[in-house]
Design a protein around this motif. Structure first.
Motif, PDB file in Angstrom:
ATOM      1  N   ARG A 192      -8.335 -33.109   1.067  1.00  0.00           N
ATOM      2  CA  ARG A 192      -9.603 -33.040   1.664  1.00  0.00           C
ATOM      3  C   ARG A 192     -10.042 -31.882   2.279  1.00  0.00           C
ATOM      4  NH1 ARG A 192      -9.935 -36.116   6.059  1.00  0.00           N
ATOM      5  NH2 ARG A 192     -12.572 -35.615   6.006  1.00  0.00           N
ATOM      6  N   PHE A 193      -9.232 -30.988   2.954  1.00  0.00           N
ATOM      7  CA  PHE A 193      -9.529 -29.915   3.429  1.00  0.00           C
ATOM      8  C   PHE A 193      -9.789 -28.747   2.446  1.00  0.00           C
ATOM      9  CE2 PHE A 193      -7.758 -25.627   5.415  1.00  0.00           C
ATOM     10  CZ  PHE A 193      -8.539 -25.575   6.415  1.00  0.00           C
ATOM     11  N   GLU A 194      -9.233 -28.830   1.239  1.00  0.00           N
ATOM     12  CA  GLU A 194      -9.599 -27.680   0.106  1.00  0.00           C
ATOM     13  C   GLU A 194     -10.856 -28.133  -0.279  1.00  0.00           C
ATOM     14  OE1 GLU A 194      -7.499 -26.102  -3.933  1.00  0.00           O
ATOM     15  OE2 GLU A 194      -6.643 -27.897  -3.011  1.00  0.00           O
ATOM     16  N   GLU A 195     -11.081 -29.596  -0.552  1.00  0.00           N
ATOM     17  CA  GLU A 195     -12.523 -29.812  -0.936  1.00  0.00           C
ATOM     18  C   GLU A 195     -13.877 -29.424   0.073  1.00  0.00           C
ATOM     19  OE1 GLU A 195     -15.145 -33.973  -1.998  1.00  0.00           O
ATOM     20  OE2 GLU A 195     -12.866 -34.033  -1.400  1.00  0.00           O
ATOM     21  N   LEU A 212       0.167 -35.981   4.172  1.00  0.00           N
ATOM     22  CA  LEU A 212      -0.175 -34.541   4.063  1.00  0.00           C
ATOM     23  C   LEU A 212      -1.001 -33.914   2.885  1.00  0.00           C
ATOM     24  CD1 LEU A 212       0.099 -31.562   5.684  1.00  0.00           C
ATOM     25  CD2 LEU A 212       2.482 -31.474   4.209  1.00  0.00           C
ATOM     26  N   GLN A 213      -0.641 -34.374   1.773  1.00  0.00           N
ATOM     27  CA  GLN A 213      -1.349 -34.440   0.375  1.00  0.00           C
ATOM     28  C   GLN A 213      -2.420 -34.689   0.538  1.00  0.00           C
ATOM     29  OE1 GLN A 213       0.356 -32.528  -1.763  1.00  0.00           O
ATOM     30  NE2 GLN A 213      -0.988 -32.697  -3.511  1.00  0.00           N
ATOM     31  N   GLY A 256     -15.136 -37.923   1.812  1.00  0.00           N
ATOM     32  CA  GLY A 256     -16.055 -37.113   1.568  1.00  0.00           C
ATOM     33  C   GLY A 256     -16.238 -35.933   2.820  1.00  0.00           C
ATOM     34  N   THR A 257     -16.673 -35.017   2.765  1.00  0.00           N
ATOM     35  CA  THR A 257     -16.955 -33.979   3.499  1.00  0.00           C
ATOM     36  C   THR A 257     -18.209 -34.014   4.427  1.00  0.00           C
ATOM     37  OG1 THR A 257     -18.100 -32.542   2.085  1.00  0.00           O
ATOM     38  CG2 THR A 257     -15.549 -32.679   2.011  1.00  0.00           C
ATOM     39  N   VAL A 260       0.251 -23.363   2.118  1.00  0.00           N
ATOM     40  CA  VAL A 260       0.673 -24.676   2.553  1.00  0.00           C
ATOM     41  C   VAL A 260       0.478 -25.669   1.451  1.00  0.00           C
ATOM     42  CG1 VAL A 260      -0.194 -26.367   4.173  1.00  0.00           C
ATOM     43  CG2 VAL A 260      -0.295 -24.079   5.130  1.00  0.00           C
ATOM     44  N   ARG A 261      -0.237 -25.542   0.574  1.00  0.00           N
ATOM     45  CA  ARG A 261      -0.623 -26.120  -0.588  1.00  0.00           C
ATOM     46  C   ARG A 261       0.578 -26.124  -1.425  1.00  0.00           C
ATOM     47  NH1 ARG A 261      -2.724 -30.331  -2.714  1.00  0.00           N
ATOM     48  NH2 ARG A 261      -4.884 -30.027  -2.055  1.00  0.00           N
TER      49      ARG A 261
END
Length: 541
Positions: free
Chosen positions: A346-349, A340-341, A481-482, A315-316
């Motif tokens: 955030r999802f990858e972090e 989306l980017q 932040g996560t 997806v990236r």
């Protein structure tokens, strides 16, 4: 001045005395605090000593009174007989000038005496004729009775309306000190009145009283010792299982879940041991079940995080391609590509943080420590967050030493901790400056990150390190932040053997302090910087 000097001297010696007393009584006070058996035995001994002592004193005193009363009754009865006998004998003399009266008095005294003249402890009998100059006092033995027959007693016996009088006196007879019960009584004759004094030694009564006191004291002492022994044995029967339970509980708390108490008999202590063992078994089952659930949860998190890596990479790649061509799309599609980017970032972090948390949970996190200068790390973190700070109108102020600050740390983990702390401070600063301060001493290095934003409510300084916790979930995110940053940071600090602490107050901002040992493996005792900022009451514009 001399008085002040004396007072200072007294106070100084008093402090020295208190210090020495405190030092030398410390083992006793420590034993008193730690030993229930010692306290019970000591209290039993004190209470029984007071009770037995009071009862023994009462018994001994009452016994002495009974012995004295019996001696008084016997002496009074003998005195009555002797007075009657003397009155009959002296009635033979019609007048005081009778030349044979003096010899008659001496014969009368000898007749009244019923003891051994050679025994200094025998009774003493004396007749006095105070109103007759031609008559002198006579006694059964050549004994100085001035210490036994006092002028007050003579007046009480021979005066107008005189009668029987008594007193207890002590006199030295033939080098021996003897206590006497002295009775005096007037004797009425045809020629007038004389006084008869009957002095009974109380030697046997004193010996009996002393023997009784010694017996009571020995019996009381033996009883107190017996009570102390019984209290010690009984307390031991109760305290021993409690001590065993305490040691077993300590082993259980240390992770030895198979520890159990020995059950003997069917009494209350046996029921306590059985209940304790049942509780330990239930705790063991619960802990094993929770550990298994935790292990499955950690494994699930790790597996999911790893499995999501592959589709996320695909997806990236697609998102990067779309994001690079966004200028050719219409505005709505271009905005969607930007969103989306950002969300993929955030999802990858989040996946990275989840993988890091799973490594901490599994105990696989390792410290790659090396001698590192922390000044460039702080400067690098501030530089990387300068763009974010500029967008939200926050100034990052650095207070760094002019010389290098070398510590044995893992630079990657320290930089990650500082990135989380400074990023959170910028997000919460509300357009006010953020100060980053670095200081060191011989044993530790400390870094504080101070903001002047909304601050923390009471109790939240402990909650900020929980996973996915946020002080204000409704507030718009600036950094994306996560919710795991501070949780990972506190684990990084613990991996170094250091501390990560927080302070905050509503309206005064917050301050986080990272404290690390200068040498890896050393134990921290204190931090070079305070946790509560010195400028907390200073208004920041």
């Amino acid at each position: 001045m001399p008085v002040r000097r004396a007072l200072r001297l007294v106070r100084r010696y008093w402090r020295v005395l208190v210090r020495y007393a405190t030092r030398y009584t410390a083992p006793v006070r420590r034993a008193w605090r730690r030993s229930l058996q010692l306290r019970v035995v000591a209290i039993t001994l004190v209470a029984s000593s007071l009770l037995v002592g009071t009862f023994g004193w009462f018994i001994a005193d009452r016994s002495a009174e009974i012995l004295l009363s019996r001696a008084e009754d016997e002496a009074r009865s003998a005195l009555t007989t002797k007075v009657e006998f003397a009155r009959k004998q002296l009635s033979l003399y019609p007048q005081a000038r009778d030349p044979e009266l003096q010899s008659g008095l001496e014969e009368l005294v000898n007749a009244l005496f019923d003891g051994d003249p050679a025994d200094p402890g025998s009774a003493v009998i004396s007749i006095r004729a105070e109103g007759w100059p031609n008559l002198r006092a006579v006694a059964v033995r050549p004994v100085d009775t001035r210490d036994l027959i006092t002028p007050e007693m003579i007046r009480a016996v021979s005066g107008d309306g005189g009668g029987v009088s008594k007193q207890i006196r002590t006199a030295e007879i033939e080098g021996e000190t003897i206590k006497f019960l002295v009775y005096g009584s007037p004797v009425t004759t045809r020629f007038g009145q004389v006084e008869l004094y009957y002095m009974v030694p109380l030697t046997s009564e004193d010996q009996d009283a002393n023997l009784m006191r010694t017996t009571v004291l020995a019996t009381g002492l033996a009883l107190v010792i017996l009570l102390g022994v019984v209290a010690g044995l009984v307390t031991r029967l109760v305290v021993t299982p409690v001590r065993v339970a305490a040691r077993t509980a300590q082993r259980l708390s240390a992770g030895l879940l198979d520890q159990r108490m020995k059950v003997d008999g069917e009494d209350d202590l046996a029921l306590l041991a059985a209940a304790f063992n049942q509780m330990a078994a239930n705790l063991q089952r619960q802990i094993v079940r929770l550990e298994e659930m935790s292990r499955l949860q950690r494994r699930f998190t790790s597996d999911v995080s790893h499995e999501l890596r592959t589709p996320l990479t695909t997806v990236r790649m697609a998102a990067d391609l779309i994001f690079s061509e966004r200028d050719e799309f219409d505005p709505a599609v271009a905005r969607s590509a930007e969103l989306l980017q950002a969300e993929l970032d955030r999802f990858e972090e989040l996946l990275t943080d989840l993988l890091e948390i799973s490594r901490f949970d599994a105990g696989f996190a390792a410290l790659d420590a090396e001698h590192t200068d922390l000044v460039p790390i702080v400067e690098r973190v501030a530089e990387r967050l300068a763009g974010l700070a500029e967008r939200v109108g926050v100034e990052i102020q650095l207070n760094l030493p002019d010389t290098p600050v070398i510590a044995e740390v893992d630079p990657r983990r320290v930089e990650r901790v500082l990135r989380n702390l400074v990023g959170n401070a910028v997000e919460h600063a509300e357009a006010k400056p953020v100060q980053v301060t670095l200081a060191t001493d011989d044993a530790a290095v400390a870094i504080t990150v101070r903001d002047h934003g909304i601050g923390l409510k009471p109790g939240e300084e402990r909650l900020v390190f929980n996973r996915f916790w946020r002080a204000d979930p409704s507030r718009a995110r600036q950094t994306g932040g996560t919710g795991l940053g501070l949780s990972i940071s506190v684990e990084d600090a613990r991996l170094h053997g250091g501390w990560l602490e927080a302070w905050g107050s509503p309206g005064e901002g917050a301050q986080f302090r990272l404290t690390l040992p200068v040498r890896a493996g050393d134990r921290l005792v204190a931090a070079p910087l305070p946790l509560i900022p010195r400028d907390r009451n200073v208004e920041v514009s």
